[in-house]
Design a protein around this motif. Structure first.
Motif, PDB file in Angstrom:
ATOM      1  N   PHE A 690      54.331  57.650  63.868  1.00 15.28           N
ATOM      2  CA  PHE A 690      54.767  57.141  65.160  1.00 15.28           C
ATOM      3  C   PHE A 690      53.736  56.212  65.807  1.00 15.28           C
ATOM      4  N   GLU A 691      52.478  56.600  65.824  1.00 22.14           N
ATOM      5  CA  GLU A 691      51.492  55.881  66.623  1.00 22.14           C
ATOM      6  C   GLU A 691      51.315  54.439  66.167  1.00 22.14           C
ATOM      7  N   ARG A 692      51.531  54.176  64.876  1.00 24.53           N
ATOM      8  CA  ARG A 692      51.380  52.807  64.361  1.00 24.53           C
ATOM      9  C   ARG A 692      52.735  52.140  64.112  1.00 24.53           C
ATOM     10  N   ARG A 693      53.813  52.788  64.531  1.00 22.33           N
ATOM     11  CA  ARG A 693      55.163  52.250  64.307  1.00 22.33           C
ATOM     12  C   ARG A 693      55.403  51.943  62.824  1.00 22.33           C
ATOM     13  N   ILE A 694      54.977  52.872  61.958  1.00 19.51           N
ATOM     14  CA  ILE A 694      55.196  52.725  60.522  1.00 19.51           C
ATOM     15  C   ILE A 694      56.427  53.532  60.146  1.00 19.51           C
ATOM     16  N   ARG A 695      57.361  52.898  59.472  1.00 23.36           N
ATOM     17  CA  ARG A 695      58.628  53.538  59.164  1.00 23.36           C
ATOM     18  C   ARG A 695      58.525  54.412  57.917  1.00 23.36           C
ATOM     19  N   GLY A 696      59.497  55.302  57.800  1.00 22.26           N
ATOM     20  CA  GLY A 696      59.564  56.148  56.623  1.00 22.26           C
ATOM     21  C   GLY A 696      60.189  55.419  55.445  1.00 22.26           C
ATOM     22  N   GLU A 697      59.789  55.811  54.249  1.00 18.83           N
ATOM     23  CA  GLU A 697      60.350  55.270  53.014  1.00 18.83           C
ATOM     24  C   GLU A 697      60.449  56.394  51.993  1.00 18.83           C
ATOM     25  N   MET A 698      61.415  56.269  51.071  1.00 18.51           N
ATOM     26  CA  MET A 698      61.577  57.288  50.040  1.00 18.51           C
ATOM     27  C   MET A 698      61.879  56.632  48.702  1.00 18.51           C
ATOM     28  N   LEU A 699      61.185  57.101  47.671  1.00 18.60           N
ATOM     29  CA  LEU A 699      61.429  56.700  46.291  1.00 18.60           C
ATOM     30  C   LEU A 699      61.929  57.914  45.524  1.00 18.60           C
ATOM     31  N   ALA A 700      62.536  57.702  44.366  1.00 14.08           N
ATOM     32  CA  ALA A 700      63.085  58.829  43.604  1.00 14.08           C
ATOM     33  C   ALA A 700      63.101  58.500  42.119  1.00 14.08           C
ATOM     34  N   TYR A 701      62.877  59.541  41.302  1.00 14.26           N
ATOM     35  CA  TYR A 701      62.821  59.377  39.851  1.00 14.26           C
ATOM     36  C   TYR A 701      63.377  60.623  39.165  1.00 14.26           C
ATOM     37  N   GLN A 702      63.987  60.429  38.010  1.00 11.65           N
ATOM     38  CA  GLN A 702      64.285  61.548  37.122  1.00 11.65           C
ATOM     39  C   GLN A 702      62.988  61.893  36.398  1.00 11.65           C
ATOM     40  N   LEU A 703      62.548  63.139  36.520  1.00  6.94           N
ATOM     41  CA  LEU A 703      61.298  63.556  35.882  1.00  6.94           C
ATOM     42  C   LEU A 703      61.565  64.807  35.068  1.00  6.94           C
ATOM     43  N   ASP A 704      61.591  64.670  33.751  1.00  8.57           N
ATOM     44  CA  ASP A 704      61.896  65.777  32.857  1.00  8.57           C
ATOM     45  C   ASP A 704      60.638  66.545  32.490  1.00  8.57           C
ATOM     46  N   ALA A 705      60.836  67.711  31.897  1.00 16.10           N
ATOM     47  CA  ALA A 705      59.714  68.552  31.489  1.00 16.10           C
ATOM     48  C   ALA A 705      58.842  67.806  30.483  1.00 16.10           C
ATOM     49  N   GLY A 706      57.532  67.910  30.670  1.00 15.81           N
ATOM     50  CA  GLY A 706      56.578  67.281  29.762  1.00 15.81           C
ATOM     51  C   GLY A 706      56.453  65.789  29.936  1.00 15.81           C
ATOM     52  N   GLN A 707      57.099  65.219  30.946  1.00 17.36           N
ATOM     53  CA  GLN A 707      57.112  63.774  31.111  1.00 17.36           C
ATOM     54  C   GLN A 707      56.109  63.331  32.172  1.00 17.36           C
ATOM     55  N   THR A 708      55.460  62.205  31.908  1.00 18.61           N
ATOM     56  CA  THR A 708      54.618  61.537  32.894  1.00 18.61           C
ATOM     57  C   THR A 708      55.124  60.111  33.054  1.00 18.61           C
ATOM     58  N   ARG A 709      55.442  59.726  34.286  1.00 14.18           N
ATOM     59  CA  ARG A 709      55.973  58.391  34.545  1.00 14.18           C
ATOM     60  C   ARG A 709      54.931  57.556  35.256  1.00 14.18           C
ATOM     61  N   ARG A 710      54.865  56.288  34.842  1.00 17.05           N
ATOM     62  CA  ARG A 710      53.996  55.317  35.496  1.00 17.05           C
ATOM     63  C   ARG A 710      54.861  54.125  35.892  1.00 17.05           C
ATOM     64  N   PRO A 711      55.581  54.235  37.035  1.00 14.87           N
ATOM     65  CA  PRO A 711      56.542  53.188  37.428  1.00 14.87           C
ATOM     66  C   PRO A 711      55.872  51.812  37.549  1.00 14.87           C
TER      67      PRO A 711
END
Length: 711
Positions: A690-711
């Motif tokens: 709020f204090e800096r008027r910075i808005r919210g953002e959301m990202l999403a990924y399918q993440l399976d067992a044993g997986q490491t993602r580097r988007p």
């Protein structure tokens, strides 16, 4: 039925009283003659003493009949019916000067007059600033001409002003509390509607908490001090004033107190022992949204540790956005809070120690469905301990009455519920029980399109003051139901894979843009979502400047693998000027897609949320990324998956934002075994700052067992 029986009795009595009359003087003829005509008619018939005695008997009988029929008509008005003695049909509306007039609060004076407070625009031009607005009504629903200018009064604090609470002092003076721009605002009026110059010098007072402040509720103490509750940013806020309008230095920090609760205070009540109870809502995270929130304070403004251990309590109803709006303290010290729980009226009752009262509806909670998107806004407790709750659904006032055990009172409108239509979009904001037991509800009514709303009042029959209805007879015992074994859980495969029976696809919602366009006065949102949701609706709630607006947004084609929720919705002038607010996107899901709700801040500055690496190895979740170096707080992670029975589950985690803007998943973050074995859909959310008027953002990924993602 009672009126019909009275009519039959009158006919028979008259037959006996006027036996021997000619056809012109028959019982039917007598009943139809006006009283004055009856006297003239009798004056011409003085031939015989026996006839005179008959006429006297007939006249007495006719008078008795009139009384019986009148009483029978009154008796037909049952609890929950509109009171026809109030403005002719039980309803009244009042326009100030065109535009949006909002009735938000109400108080009933000792003489039965009704005071309604709210806001009215300075002109009918859409977007013009509003002033405090006040109207006083006689007991019959007409405006009280002895109050200000024809029963109405407005007060300008120099900004965009809204009255949201009203109370009548023992000396008849009227106090209204609310907001002016982003400060608490308070005004006191003499009984004739003029500002009271003995209050803060000119009848008005404002208080700044150094944030976005909104006064929403008020209560008078027994010593005459005034308590105002509301919010500053996302904290509960209270101020206490002496009788002269100055801040009470013996309360909190110079007359003010704030409590970190992640939500807004919307209602306040003072207990018999002087302790102060504030109700509202508290944000509990993306998994459950808001819950009912309750705080109790000692007389000096400190939190009362005898209440729920730390002075604070939250209650979840639906797991999907619960908002407390009204509070009342019963004579036995129990606390009743009402509000909304996922489109239903919701009530909770607490014992004096802050725990839920399990003698109330089994677990201390109760919800009531009026068949639409319902919202309770106010509560009053009758002398007989029955609980009256007012609110609205799209278009009508709603009213419900409950027995002391939390069950609906079937003596009220047949099923405990009543709705009232004023012919437009109606919303109730206040309720009061008069000394005679009648129930008054105040709010607003306006056209379905345009910017023309008026104060609206309705009065209902309540039954005799303080009376209790006889309990419903015990139903005949039913034979025990046959025992049917539960069906086996659906098979979802080893990991609930796509295409398996019972599998629900994730909504795959992301939020890439959530901002307030100040100049255009619009809320601008872009949220990609699974193409399976195309054609569906997302419920949108926007909270800013002390107001809450709701509307639906359609899922449209977005191109590629995802569709989108994209809109630029008009917002109020004050909300646009604030340039920030809280937006909630609620996708309800369908037969093959999971529901999802996201709540974050709309603001002008990008959060620049980014993911460098995210992984699920064994039972450990790890990840790192970055966000604007001007941001503070945490990054939240929500991992959605299906359990063995195919039921959607959520695992929550968090990442700490470091000074340079990098975020790292907290060390040692483990996940449930099913999630570790199967993986799921991971949402990464920064809710905003709020204090800096910075808005919210959301990202999403399918993440399976044993997986490491580097988007």
């Amino acid at each position: 039925m009672l009126a019909r029986r009275a009519e039959v009795w009158c006919t028979l009595a008259l037959d006996q009283a006027v036996a021997g009359y000619t056809d012109d003087q028959s019982p039917a003829r007598l009943v139809s003659i006006h009283a004055e005509d009856m006297i003239t008619h009798e004056a011409t018939m003085s031939a015989h003493c026996s006839a005179q005695r008959s006429r006297r008997a007939a006249r007495a009988t006719l008078f008795a009949c009139a009384l019986v029929l009148a009483l029978a008509g009154q008796a037909q008005a049952a609890p929950g019916d509109l009171d026809s003695s109030f403005s002719g049909d039980g309803r009244q509306t009042t326009d100030f000067a065109g535009g949006v007039d909002l009735g938000n609060a109400m108080a009933v004076q000792a003489d039965g007059k009704i005071v309604v407070a709210g806001s009215a625009p300075q002109s009918a031009t859409p977007g013009s600033d509003s002033d405090f607005a006040l109207a006083r009504y006689n007991a019959d629903g007409s405006l009280d001409s002895s109050f200000s200018d024809g029963g109405k009064q407005t007060t300008d604090f120099g900004g965009d002003d809204a009255g949201r609470a009203v109370a009548v002092q023992a000396d008849g003076k009227i106090v209204v509390a609310g907001s002016s721009d982003y400060d608490f605002a308070l005004a006191r009026y003499n009984p004739d509607g003029t500002l009271d110059s003995s209050f803060s010098g000119g009848g008005k007072q404002t208080t700044d908490f150094a944030g976005i402040d909104a006064g929403r509720a008020m209560a008078l103490q027994a010593d005459g001090k005034i308590v105002v509750a509301g919010s500053t940013d996302d904290d509960f806020a209270l101020a206490r004033y002496d009788v002269d309008g100055s801040l009470d230095s013996s309360f909190g920090n110079g007359g003010k107190q704030t409590t970190r609760f992640g939500g807004w205070g919307r209602a306040v009540a003072v207990q018999a022992d002087g302790k102060i109870v504030v109700a509202g809502s508290s944000y509990q995270g993306v998994a459950t949204g808001d819950d009912f929130a309750l705080a109790r304070y000692n007389t000096d403004g400190s939190l009362d540790s005898s209440f729920s251990g730390d002075g604070k309590q939250t209650t979840d109803f639906s797991g999907n956005g619960d908002y407390g709006n009204g509070v009342a303290v019963q004579a036995d010290g129990k606390v009743v809070v009402v509000g909304g729980a996922y489109d239903d009226h919701a009530l909770a009752r607490y014992d004096a120690d802050g725990s839920l009262d399990h003698s109330f509806s089994g677990d201390g909670r109760q919800t009531t469905d009026f068949g639409s998107r319902d919202f309770a806004t106010a509560v009053a407790v009758q002398a007989d301990a029955k609980i009256v709750v007012a609110g609205f659904n799209p278009g009508d006032f709603t009213l419900a009455r409950y027995n002391a055990d939390g069950s609906l009172d079937s003596s009220f409108s047949g099923d405990g519920k009543q709705t009232t239509d004023f012919g437009g979009l109606d919303s109730a904001g206040a309720v009061a029980v008069q000394a005679d037991g009648k129930i008054v509800v105040a709010g607003s009514s306006g056209a379905a399109t345009g910017f023309d709303y008026d104060f609206a009042l309705a009065r209902y029959e309540g039954g005799a003051a303080g009376s209790e209805s006889p309990p419903d007879p015990d139903p005949a015992p039913n034979p025990p139901a046959p025992v049917v074994p539960p069906p086996p859980p659906p098979s979802v495969g080893p990991c609930g894979t796509e295409g398996a029976a019972g599998y629900l696809y994730p909504a795959k919602m992301r939020v890439l843009r959530s901002r307030v366009l100040r100049e255009d006065r619009r809320l601008d949102v872009l949220a990609p979502i699974t193409s399976r949701a195309r054609g569906g609706d997302v419920e949108v709630t926007f909270q800013a400047d002390g107001r809450t607006d709701r509307f639906d947004a359609e899922v449209t084609e977005g191109g590629g693998a995802l569709d989108q929720v994209r809109f630029k919705e008009p917002i109020r002038r004050g909300q646009a000027r604030l340039a920030t607010g809280i937006v909630t996107l609620n996708y309800l899901g369908d037969e093959d897609t999971r529901a999802e709700e996201v709540r974050l801040r709309a603001a002008s500055q990008r959060a620049e949320l980014d993911v460098e690496e995210i992984g699920l190895v064994g039972d450990r979740l790890s990840g790192r990324g970055s966000v604007s170096s001007r941001a503070e707080g945490v990054v939240r992670l929500r991992y959605s998956y299906l359990d063995e029975a195919g039921t959607p589950q959520v695992h929550l985690a968090r990442a700490t934002i470091q000074d340079d803007g990098d975020w790292v998943v907290d060390a040692g973050e483990t996940v449930p075994p099913r999630l570790a074995r199967c993986g799921g859909y991971l949402s990464i959310l920064f809710t905003g700052y709020f204090e800096r008027r910075i808005r919210g953002e959301m990202l999403a990924y399918q993440l399976d067992a044993g997986q490491t993602r580097r988007p």
